[in-house]
Design an enzyme around this catalytic site. Structure first.
Site, short mmCIF file in Angstrom:
data_model
loop_
_atom_site.label_atom_id
_atom_site.label_comp_id
_atom_site.label_asym_id
_atom_site.label_seq_id
_atom_site.Cartn_x
_atom_site.Cartn_y
_atom_site.Cartn_z
N ILE A 62 0.77 -0.92 0.34
CA ILE A 62 0.27 -0.20 -0.23
C ILE A 62 0.60 1.26 0.11
CG2 ILE A 62 -2.03 1.12 1.71
CD1 ILE A 62 -3.16 -1.41 2.31
N SER A 190 -6.50 -1.43 9.44
CA SER A 190 -6.89 -2.32 9.37
C SER A 190 -8.34 -2.77 9.47
CB SER A 190 -6.19 -3.87 9.74
OG SER A 190 -6.86 -5.66 9.20
N TYR A 203 -1.40 -9.86 15.80
CA TYR A 203 -2.41 -8.35 14.95
C TYR A 203 -3.33 -7.88 15.23
CZ TYR A 203 -2.71 -6.18 10.48
OH TYR A 203 -2.77 -5.57 8.98
#
Length: 332
Positions: A62, A190, A203
């Site tokens: 990204i 996210s 994560y």
């Protein structure tokens, strides 16, 4: 006029409108506010030109695509990551395909876990360009391992890089923005900073922490309406994040991206990010279906969301274990 017939016609029109909106949602790849901004909002080509943009994690994925699209908008770019040779490659392509000159791009190597270097890095950017209009916190690493198979060192690294490193750099840049009473802090979070999934406990924790921190920071900056704090929450995007994901030990990575055909194109994700930045949106969800639908359910119908994600999660764990077994089998 037959009022009963009129009411039936109005009800039919309302039903048709509902069906049309439902079909649109099923094809949506962003939350409704973001898609409205894409349709009726300000254009990145109008709003972001001539700004100084610092992108971390700019060597791939990204961050790399963001550098390419920003280079076509006439911004001044600061590209940061650990791998200098990859940053130089990204810079060359920006110069070849963008609207920038050599003086408009600064390659600034940066290890986000080395928090002691962040102040000097910030000063280097200010010395080069005189200001920082937009900080894009994009650096991070993912994880693919079951909790019981994961060492504490993996969790520690995820928190140090994804969370503490991002917080540290933000704290270095923030005084400059407060002095100018303007700026944008854009953090690539996210969907897993909103929902959670198996094989990504560390994560998910780091991304939930980021969302909580920046939502809290936004409230502390209420006296500075010119400073915008934005959370960008992508779902699965075509990149090498899975390949670089940590496995059960901090020295091991997945080293395989697998099939990415079901994931959103990186270029589309970044375009929606730029629209969010141009319209000062506080939080956006960027994902294809069914992940976008699951996010809405998690936010507004958590009981249903738990049921769906548990079914999806069970299948994901089965596939993960099956892949692990097949990799360890030796040929006859």
């Amino acid at each position: 006029m037959n009022w009963e017939l009129l009411l039936w016609l109005l009800a039919l029109c309302a039903l048709l409108l509902l069906v049309v909106q439902l079909l649109r949602f099923l094809r949506a790849d962003g939350d409704l506010t973001l898609l409205w901004a894409e349709w009726q909002g300000r254009r990145p080509e109008w709003e972001l030109t001539d700004m100084v943009v610092w992108v971390t994690g700019a060597s791939s994925g990204i961050g790399e695509e963001l550098a390419y699209q920003l280079s076509k908008l006439g911004v001044s770019l600061v590209l940061s990551a650990r791998r200098v040779h990859e940053l130089e490659r990204v810079k060359r392509r920006c110069l070849e395909n963008g609207n920038l000159k050599e003086k408009d791009i600064l390659v600034l190597p940066l290890d986000l876990t080395d928090t002691g270097s962040h102040e000097a890095a910030t000063e280097a950017v200010l010395q080069e360009f005189g200001r920082i209009d937009i900080l894009v916190n994009n650096s991070g690493i993912s994880q693919r391992s079951l909790c019981m198979d994961t060492s504490l060192d993996v969790y520690r690294k995820l928190i140090e890089l994804n969370y503490l490193g991002t917080v540290s750099l933000t704290k270095c840049v923030l005084p400059h923005m407060i002095e100018r009473k303007q700026g944008k802090i854009v953090t690539v979070n996210s969907i897993l900073g909103i929902i959670s999934a198996p094989l990504s406990t560390g994560y998910c924790a780091s991304k939930h922490a980021l969302r909580g921190f920046f939502n809290g920071l936004r409230t502390e900056l209420a006296a500075y309406p010119g400073i915008i704090v934005s959370n960008i929450c992508p779902g699965p995007v075509q990149s090498n994040i899975v390949e670089n994901s940590l496995a059960g030990e901090v020295t091991k990575t997945i080293a395989n991206n697998g099939d990415q055909s079901h994931k959103m194109a990186t270029s589309r994700c970044v375009r929606l990010m730029l629209i969010s930045m141009a319209n000062d949106l506080k939080e956006v969800w960027i994902s294809q279906q069914p992940f976008l639908l699951v996010t809405y359910l998690w936010q507004y119908m958590p009981t249903w969301a738990w049921w769906i994600t548990s079914k999806m999660g069970k299948k994901r764990i089965e596939n993960f274990k099956s892949d692990s077994v097949s990799k360890t089998k030796k040929p006859f």
